[in-house]
Design an enzyme around this catalytic site. Structure first.
Site, PDB file in Angstrom:
ATOM      1  CG  HIS B  66      35.941  42.934  39.339  1.00  0.00           C
ATOM      2  ND1 HIS B  66      36.069  42.884  40.715  1.00  0.00           N
ATOM      3  CD2 HIS B  66      37.182  43.241  38.875  1.00  0.00           C
ATOM      4  CE1 HIS B  66      37.315  43.143  41.050  1.00  0.00           C
ATOM      5  NE2 HIS B  66      38.021  43.351  39.954  1.00  0.00           N
ATOM      6  CG  LEU B  69      36.498  49.822  30.946  1.00  0.00           C
ATOM      7  CD1 LEU B  69      35.527  50.978  30.877  1.00  0.00           C
ATOM      8  CD2 LEU B  69      36.331  48.920  29.733  1.00  0.00           C
ATOM      9  NE  ARG B  70      44.264  46.624  32.321  1.00  0.00           N
ATOM     10  CZ  ARG B  70      44.395  46.137  33.544  1.00  0.00           C
ATOM     11  NH1 ARG B  70      44.391  46.946  34.587  1.00  0.00           N
ATOM     12  NH2 ARG B  70      44.536  44.856  33.740  1.00  0.00           N
ATOM     13  CG  HIS B 185      42.099  43.116  45.873  1.00  0.00           C
ATOM     14  ND1 HIS B 185      42.341  42.721  44.583  1.00  0.00           N
ATOM     15  CD2 HIS B 185      43.164  42.658  46.582  1.00  0.00           C
ATOM     16  CE1 HIS B 185      43.488  42.059  44.513  1.00  0.00           C
ATOM     17  NE2 HIS B 185      44.007  42.014  45.719  1.00  0.00           N
ATOM     18  CG  HIS B 238      38.771  39.039  42.769  1.00  0.00           C
ATOM     19  ND1 HIS B 238      39.333  39.054  44.017  1.00  0.00           N
ATOM     20  CD2 HIS B 238      39.117  40.212  42.196  1.00  0.00           C
ATOM     21  CE1 HIS B 238      39.997  40.185  44.192  1.00  0.00           C
ATOM     22  NE2 HIS B 238      39.873  40.912  43.105  1.00  0.00           N
ATOM     23  CG  ASP B 311      39.446  40.451  38.200  1.00  0.00           C
ATOM     24  OD1 ASP B 311      39.666  41.638  37.847  1.00  0.00           O
ATOM     25  OD2 ASP B 311      40.155  39.858  39.038  1.00  0.00           O
ATOM     26  CG  HIS B 315      47.777  42.576  31.884  1.00  0.00           C
ATOM     27  ND1 HIS B 315      48.121  43.800  32.411  1.00  0.00           N
ATOM     28  CD2 HIS B 315      47.157  41.908  32.879  1.00  0.00           C
ATOM     29  CE1 HIS B 315      47.721  43.865  33.665  1.00  0.00           C
ATOM     30  NE2 HIS B 315      47.125  42.727  33.977  1.00  0.00           N
TER      31      HIS B 315
END
Lengths: 312, 428
Positions: B66, B69-70, B185, B238, B311, B315
């Site tokens: 989980h 990677l953006r 999710h 999660h 997870d 940011h």
């Protein structure tokens, strides 16, 4: 004693002795507003920025009046006139304000913790004029001032707070403040408006309004925030008034010399009936008067008072 | 050229737990042999590189299923390269990337882009997950088979729930037919109601809108029902609440084909740790109560929770250095996951073998890949230094983002070496 706090962010961070000091100072300031010339030079040359990111008339006017009576220069910026609408972050806006060297920044903001965020980044004193649903310290302090003035004390009094506790920063600050000063705080609202764990702030939750106001020295009614609810917290204002409105009959359950307070703006006929709002028990306008004195005291203590004195 | 990992404890649960040396040739495990401590041999052999791993534990490569990677789209937060460097440092030989990039990985073009980038880098491996629905918008199914052909190993709309129950049912049926797992999710948005932290005293205290446990467990219970209806396996991401743990425990007893993961922060921190509007403590699901934290640990202990995944949600300060309710959800986790999870071993909740199951074996099983230390297998290995004590310092992170709540925390145990395809991609 010297007042050493740079910022006034919430009631939680004030010691009881600091609260007393603020109330004493405010009591002394009150007389200034009674004079024919309502102005003293105490904060001459000081700059106070009123940075209001949420609609407000009473609180903003009260801070503004307080600043002017102490001869400070006050400057207002509202959400629509600030660069926030252009996409600037709160921290950048605050740093830009800081660069103009204000002595105090008064911030009202819809996000809880916004004043805490900027207080860490600027040298100016930050006064929280209401953040989200978190705190409204100047309101709680003026409430305490009003109660102490009328009752001569706070300790041991029975304070009933009724209304939308969940969404009220006034309620959180009042509960914390009054219980810190030794009062017995009791709250009541539809169960949809009682936030989880509120008892741990220092109050008891009453099952109904009658129990809550029985024997009360002070009844504080909170505004039902019509804009915040879509009939999901209670069905109608009519039913709300029936269960939780303060009327003459309910007022009789409290002590004879009970005082009724409301942070405003009131919804007459919803949380408070007009005859109660206009009765001799009502201190609602007195609260507004005290608000100016209290905010003068806050300015004085953070910007001009003993915080900057060389010695006691 | 060969590599010999010398003197370590070799631990592959269900397979081997012994002091053995491993010999790696090219990208494969060539042999597992008795340890030799003949230093002369080391000096004289020039065709064999010796890795002295005395006091270390060699385990099958850790896999974090989980990870955000953006890239593509938010390269200022993380790129595939920086994310994989963080993975390697964290001891992960492989990760599963979440599809909520920009554009969303809901088609084979994006899948191929991610896989090609990762292959060129030659760091840790990426097994992408694809979106269940187009754009993860929850309206229509994405071309899951096409993405599967391109290399996705699971589907998920992670970041948001699939609210439409009927669509979820059909997605499960469709994916069952393709034999591809669905990661869930679990969040009921109407009851989460825009909250920013766990509902309870601390949310009340800070004046932050709360998210109740039920926001998670309602959806867990729904998707258990849909798994039973369709016979399709469901993997819950999660897991953070005691109600979810209990619902999954009971469903597993009934034989429902479900698995689940939790993240290190859910067994390390609680909502009491959310202080002074520090947005590095804001993630979704939020940090829960102490009771929930204990339930998550218990779930790991009794096997209700199959695995640990970080997870990892990078940011930048643009999303984090703002008002709490406006800050993005999520924390980075790749470089702290192993150390935090090892605490479960130090505290006696898990054996080292159980931890390896939860961080290497079970993740591999869920995404259908082999991960055993046997001669002839690909040499994807992690070497753990169990005794290394250090303080977590975000400045040392390989990840582009530093949004961690664990800065300054003292931990014990870390990655000594990460090997992917027989190549060392991280060495302390």
């Amino acid at each position: 004693m010297r007042f050493t706090k740079k910022d006034i962010l919430d009631i939680e961070s004030l010691e009881p002795r600091e609260i007393s000091m603020i109330l004493d100072t405010a009591q002394g300031m009150k007389e200034i507003s009674e004079r024919p010339v309502k102005k003293v030079p105490t904060l001459r040359g000081k700059t106070i920025v009123l940075f209001f990111q949420e609609p407000s008339t009473r609180t903003k006017l009260s801070f503004d009046t307080a600043a002017k009576r102490l001869s400070a220069d006050s400057i207002s910026i509202s959400k629509s006139s600030s660069s926030i609408v252009k996409g600037e972050t709160l921290i950048d806006t605050a740093k830009n304000l800081e660069a103009m060297k204000p002595d105090v920044i008064v911030l009202r903001h819809p996000s809880s913790g916004a004043p805490h965020l900027i207080a860490k980044r600027v040298n100016s004193s930050v006064i929280n004029a209401g953040d989200g649903i978190h705190a409204h310290p100047s309101q709680a302090l003026l409430d305490m001032m009003s109660v102490r003035e009328k009752k001569g004390k706070i300790e041991g009094l029975n304070i009933s707070i009724i209304g939308d506790i969940a969404h009220s920063r006034v309620a959180r600050s009042d509960i914390t403040g009054f219980s810190k000063m030794g009062a017995n705080v009791c709250i009541c609202a539809p169960k949809t408006m009682i936030p989880m764990g509120i008892e741990s702030l220092g109050c008891i939750v009453s099952p109904n309004m009658e129990t809550c106001i029985e024997g009360a020295d002070v009844i504080m009614m909170l505004r039902i925030q019509k804009e915040r609810q879509d009939n999901i917290l209670f069905p109608t204002e009519r039913e709300y008034a029936t269960l939780f409105g303060l009327n003459k009959a309910r007022l009789n359950l409290a002590k004879k010399d009970v005082i009724v307070m409301h942070p405003g703006p009131m919804n007459r006929g919803v949380e408070i009936s007009s005859d109660v709002a206009d009765s001799d028990s009502s201190m609602i306008l007195e609260q507004v008067t005290n608000g100016v004195a209290l905010r003068m005291a806050l300015f004085y203590l953070v910007a001009g008072g003993s915080r900057h004195a060389d010695s006691d | 050229m060969r590599i010999r990992i010398k003197g370590a404890r070799l631990l592959d649960p269900g397979n081997i737990d012994d002091n053995k040396d491993i010999i790696i040739k090219n990208h494969l495990i060539e042999a597992i042999v008795d340890p030799i401590f003949d230093s002369k041999e080391n000096e004289t052999r020039t065709d064999i590189e010796i890795i002295d791993a005395r006091g270390m534990i060699v385990v099958p490569g850790l896999i974090d299923i989980h990870v955000h990677l953006r890239e593509p789209g938010q390269e200022y937060k993380e790129t595939i390269e920086t994310g994989l460097m963080a993975a390697a440092k964290g001891g992960f030989t492989a990760i599963c990337s979440m599809p909520n990039t920009n554009p969303v990985n809901d088609n084979s073009q994006v899948t191929k882009f991610i896989i090609n980038c990762a292959n060129e880098l030659g760091l840790s491996k990426v097994y992408p997950t694809g979106a269940i629905t187009q754009g993860s918008m929850g309206n229509t199914l994405a071309e899951i088979y096409d993405m599967q052909q391109a290399g996705i190993v699971a589907v998920t709309d992670d970041g948001k729930p699939l609210e439409n129950s009927n669509l979820m049912r059909r997605a499960l049926e469709y994916c069952k037919g393709l034999d591809i797992p669905v990661f869930v999710h679990a969040e009921e948005l109407s009851i989460a109601d825009g909250g920013s932290m766990n509902e309870g005293f601390f949310a009340t205290f800070w004046g932050i809108k709360g998210i109740p446990n039920a926001a998670e467990s309602i959806m867990v219970v729904r998707d258990i029902a849909l798994s039973e209806l369709t016979g399709a396996p469901v993997h819950f991401c999660h897991i953070s609440t005691k109600e979810s743990v209990e619902a999954i425990r009971q469903a597993k007893k009934r034989g429902v084909k479900i698995t689940c993961e939790t993240a290190p922060h859910y067994f390390t921190l609680t909502d009491e740790d959310v202080k002074d509007y520090n947005t590095n403590f804001k993630m979704n699901p939020p940090l829960r109560s102490e009771e929930d934290r204990q339930a998550v640990i218990q779930g790991l202990v009794d096997g209700t929770i199959d695995l640990i995944a970080s997870d990892h949600a990078p940011h930048s300060i643009i999303e984090k250095d703002v008002e709490f309710d406006r800050a993005a959800f999520g924390i980075v986790g790749l470089e702290t996951s192993l150390s935090l999870s090892l605490k479960l071993v130090h505290d006696g909740f898990l054996t080292m073998a159980e931890l390896v199951n939860k961080m290497a074996k079970h993740p591999a099983k869920i995404i259908g890949i082999k991960n055993d230390i046997r001669p002839g297998n690909i040499a994807d290995l992690t070497i753990i230094d169990p005794g290394h004590t250090y303080e977590i310092d975000p400045a040392t992170f390989k990840s582009k983002s530093k949004n961690t709540p664990f800065a300054g925390l003292k931990v014990k145990g870390s990655t000594f070496l990460t090997m992917v395809n027989g190549k060392v991609v991280y060495l302390k």
